[in-house]
Design an enzyme around this catalytic site. Structure first.
Site, short mmCIF file in Angstrom:
data_model
loop_
_atom_site.label_atom_id
_atom_site.label_comp_id
_atom_site.label_asym_id
_atom_site.label_seq_id
_atom_site.Cartn_x
_atom_site.Cartn_y
_atom_site.Cartn_z
N LYS A 1 0.87 -1.19 0.00
CA LYS A 1 0.00 0.00 0.00
C LYS A 1 0.89 1.23 0.00
O LYS A 1 2.03 1.17 0.48
CB LYS A 1 -0.87 0.02 1.26
CG LYS A 1 -2.10 0.89 1.13
CD LYS A 1 -3.24 0.11 0.49
CE LYS A 1 -4.43 0.99 0.14
NZ LYS A 1 -5.57 0.15 -0.29
N ASP B 1 -7.08 4.34 -4.49
CA ASP B 1 -7.73 4.21 -3.17
C ASP B 1 -8.34 5.59 -2.92
O ASP B 1 -8.58 6.35 -3.88
CB ASP B 1 -6.72 3.80 -2.09
CG ASP B 1 -7.37 3.33 -0.79
OD1 ASP B 1 -7.75 2.16 -0.71
OD2 ASP B 1 -7.53 4.15 0.15
P1 NDP Z 1 -12.97 7.83 -2.90
O1 NDP Z 1 -11.91 8.82 -2.69
O2 NDP Z 1 -13.51 7.59 -4.26
O3 NDP Z 1 -14.23 8.13 -1.97
C1 NDP Z 1 -14.11 8.20 -0.60
C2 NDP Z 1 -15.44 8.57 -0.01
O4 NDP Z 1 -15.38 8.47 1.40
C3 NDP Z 1 -15.81 10.02 -0.30
O5 NDP Z 1 -17.21 10.14 -0.32
C4 NDP Z 1 -15.19 10.74 0.87
O6 NDP Z 1 -15.76 12.00 1.16
C5 NDP Z 1 -15.48 9.77 1.99
N1 NDP Z 1 -14.46 9.90 3.03
C6 NDP Z 1 -13.11 9.78 2.88
N2 NDP Z 1 -12.48 10.03 4.04
C7 NDP Z 1 -13.46 10.30 4.91
C8 NDP Z 1 -13.44 10.64 6.28
N3 NDP Z 1 -12.28 10.74 6.94
N4 NDP Z 1 -14.62 10.84 6.90
C9 NDP Z 1 -15.79 10.75 6.22
N5 NDP Z 1 -15.87 10.44 4.91
C10 NDP Z 1 -14.72 10.22 4.29
O7 NDP Z 1 -12.40 6.47 -2.29
P2 NDP Z 1 -12.90 4.97 -2.52
O8 NDP Z 1 -14.35 4.93 -2.73
O9 NDP Z 1 -12.01 4.36 -3.53
O10 NDP Z 1 -12.52 4.31 -1.11
C11 NDP Z 1 -13.46 4.22 -0.04
C12 NDP Z 1 -12.99 3.12 0.89
O11 NDP Z 1 -12.95 1.87 0.18
C13 NDP Z 1 -11.61 3.29 1.50
O12 NDP Z 1 -11.58 2.73 2.78
C14 NDP Z 1 -10.72 2.45 0.57
O13 NDP Z 1 -9.56 2.03 1.23
C15 NDP Z 1 -11.66 1.29 0.30
N6 NDP Z 1 -11.38 0.49 -0.88
C16 NDP Z 1 -11.29 1.04 -2.12
C17 NDP Z 1 -11.09 0.23 -3.21
C18 NDP Z 1 -11.07 0.76 -4.60
O14 NDP Z 1 -10.96 -0.04 -5.54
N7 NDP Z 1 -11.20 2.05 -4.83
C19 NDP Z 1 -10.90 -1.22 -3.09
C20 NDP Z 1 -11.10 -1.72 -1.74
C21 NDP Z 1 -11.30 -0.87 -0.70
P3 NDP Z 1 -14.95 13.34 0.73
O15 NDP Z 1 -15.07 13.40 -0.75
O16 NDP Z 1 -15.62 14.42 1.44
O17 NDP Z 1 -13.52 13.14 1.18
O1 2IT Z 2 -7.98 -1.51 -0.73
C1 2IT Z 2 -7.91 -2.02 -1.87
O2 2IT Z 2 -8.03 -3.23 -2.06
C2 2IT Z 2 -7.69 -1.12 -3.01
N1 2IT Z 2 -7.61 0.09 -2.81
C3 2IT Z 2 -7.53 -1.67 -4.39
C4 2IT Z 2 -6.12 -2.12 -4.63
C5 2IT Z 2 -5.80 -2.53 -6.04
O3 2IT Z 2 -4.62 -2.87 -6.25
O4 2IT Z 2 -6.66 -2.58 -6.91
#
Ligand code: NDP
Ligand code: 2IT
Length: 444
Positions: free
Chosen positions: A125, A165
């Site tokens: 990561k 992420d």
């Molecule tokens: P994005 O940046 O696309 O979206 C994040 C969302 O969560 C936004 O709505 C953001 O609001 C909100 N958010 C972020 N930080 C906070 C906080 N501290 N408090 C409240 N709301 C918050 O990220 P992702 O959707 O990609 O990721 C969301 C989660 O999923 C994370 O935990 C990530 O690690 C996990 N994840 C992502 C994957 C992926 O493929 N993208 C895969 C597996 C897990 P704002 O815009 O206001 O910051």
């Molecule tokens: O938390 C996660 O699994 C991710 N942000 C996706 C990682 C990836 O390599 O696609």
């Protein structure tokens, strides 16, 4: 003191202040206690002492110039945690809260998640305390170019393959990829989540959110329940949340909330996802704008109370520790019977205990959000083959992978005497493959 507790104690002592890392290590190691009675050879091989120590941790300076001509300096991270079963794989997070402990928590989780996918990917990561919010495209580009100018020497298609992420989506991946290619003069699969015209995979954008819902669908089926007609609460409005909502709606659920870091919206008639996509994916606006377009919906400042909204199923999809024990109790009191984690470690340890004690369906993030990294691994496969599968082909593979993860977690839980506990099952199933590979490869 047991082997597990000794390693746990030393890990906490050795990594002071890294509270999120402590939290995940506690969760995983405590659930592995029963493994060592069956496999004392893992104690002899020192698997736990080694698995909690990243193979390599890289921290670097990221200098860049903002639109006012002012010099800015951020900190970059890449933690290459474990390469026993494949090249390091895991996202990059750009958020002002990023520090080493947060990257280590995410990297440690990634080891087991990636193992659960059944695909050959190790755990890693990275990220930065850079905040893309409010920055212009050219500022984001200059930052990404500077970040990659340092990172490029540590990654490689067979070494370490980052992805997105929080705060890292298609725009950032594009700038990062362009800079890598420019420096190295090589067109390699060193990032996933790439745009479709330059090597990305169809369905990668949807994969994490869809996967979360496929996993839940399978868990519900096992209990004769379904998403059809269920009232669903989703937090977040980023990549994971948007596509979890899309799939839940396709399967007949009524999703009534979404949020960002400022607050949440409640739409009793069901969220209009096209509006959210336009606001968030195209215009990069705040979620509160939704109520300007749909005045019958409500906006509430602050995110914590989102869990007070009565629902059958909850999908936390924003960030770590967004759901505490008090919120967990409120969800249960309102009749919630299933929680599917989309974000990484959204529940505090106490909140998970509340769900596990009540024996509701509770899918831990490393199992239920593994669809994103799984399709990333499929993107790597397609790049190696110089070929692209159709959306339907990738989606079908994703679904198979999520069903397999559910079955493996569920079976491992049963085998080790914790039937129905998907958290213990996922940790054990994910761990065993990595432990076997580490043992086979000797003391490295
Ligand atoms: P994005 O940046 O696309 O979206 C994040 C969302 O969560 C936004 O709505 C953001 O609001 C909100 N958010 C972020 N930080 C906070 C906080 N501290 N408090 C409240 N709301 C918050 O990220 P992702 O959707 O990609 O990721 C969301 C989660 O999923 C994370 O935990 C990530 O690690 C996990 N994840 C992502 C994957 C992926 O493929 N993208 C895969 C597996 C897990 P704002 O815009 O206001 O910051
Ligand atoms: O938390 C996660 O699994 C991710 N942000 C996706 C990682 C990836 O390599 O696609």
């Amino acid at each position: 003191m047991s082997y597990v507790q000794e390693v746990l104690k030393k890990t906490v002592e050795k990594n002071p202040g890294e509270v999120e890392f402590h939290q995940t290590v506690k969760e995983v190691l405590n659930s592995l206690e029963p493994v060592f009675d069956k496999h004392p050879e893992y104690i002899t091989a020192g698997i736990l002492e080694r698995i909690v120590e990243p193979e390599r941790q890289i921290m670097f300076r990221v200098p860049w110039v903002d639109d006012q001509g002012k010099l800015q300096v951020n900190r970059g991270f890449r933690v290459q945690f474990n390469s026993a079963i494949g090249p390091y794989k895991g996202g990059l997070r750009f958020h002002p809260s990023v520090n080493l402990g947060i990257i280590k928590f995410l990297g440690f989780e990634q080891i087991f998640k990636n193992s659960l996918t059944g695909l050959p990917i190790g755990g890693g990561k990275g990220g930065s305390d850079f905040d893309p919010k409010g920055k212009s495209d050219t500022e984001v580009m200059r930052f990404c170019q500077s970040f990659m100018t340092e990172l490029y020497r540590f990654i490689g298609a067979d070494t370490d393959v980052p992805a997105g992420d929080i705060g890292v989506g298609g725009r950032e991946i594009g700038y990062l990829y362009g800079q890598y290619k420019r420096i190295t003069n090589r067109y390699e699969s060193i990032l996933t989540g790439k745009g479709l015209p330059y090597g990305g995979s169809l369905a990668r954008t949807e994969a994490t959110g869809y996967g979360v819902v496929y996993f839940m669908d399978e868990a519900l089926k096992a209990q004769g329940k379904s998403l059809k007609g269920a009232t669903v609460v989703v937090s977040g409005s980023g990549n994971v949340a948007i596509y979890a909502v899309e799939k839940a709606q396709q399967l007949g659920a009524k999703v009534v909330t979404m949020s960002d870091s400022n607050g949440y919206i409640y739409d009793a008639d069901g969220i209009k996802l096209d509006t959210v996509k336009q606001l968030k994916e195209v215009e990069r606006k705040r979620i509160k704008e939704y109520v300007e377009i749909h005045p019958s919906a409500q906006y509430h400042e602050g995110c914590a109370n989102i869990w007070n909204v009565p629902c059958d199923i909850a999908f936390p999809c924003a960030t770590q520790n967004e759901l505490d024990a008090k919120a967990a109790e409120i969800l249960l009191n309102n009749g919630c019977f299933a929680v599917g984690e989309g974000s990484n470690m959204p529940c505090t340890l106490e909140a998970s205990d509340v769900f596990l004690n009540k024996k509701i369906i509770y899918s831990p993030s490393k199992a239920s959000n593994a669809g994103g990294v799984a399709v990333s691994a499929l993107e790597m496969s397609q790049n190696s083959m110089r070929y692209s599968w159709t959306f339907e082909e990738v989606d079908a593979k994703l679904k198979d992978i999520m069903v397999n993860i559910y079955n493996n977690a569920s079976n491992a839980a049963k085998e080790y005497g914790f039937e129905g506990n998907l958290l213990v099952g996922a940790n054990i199933a994910g761990f065993l493959k990595v432990a076997e590979a580490m043992k086979a490869q000797g003391l490295v």
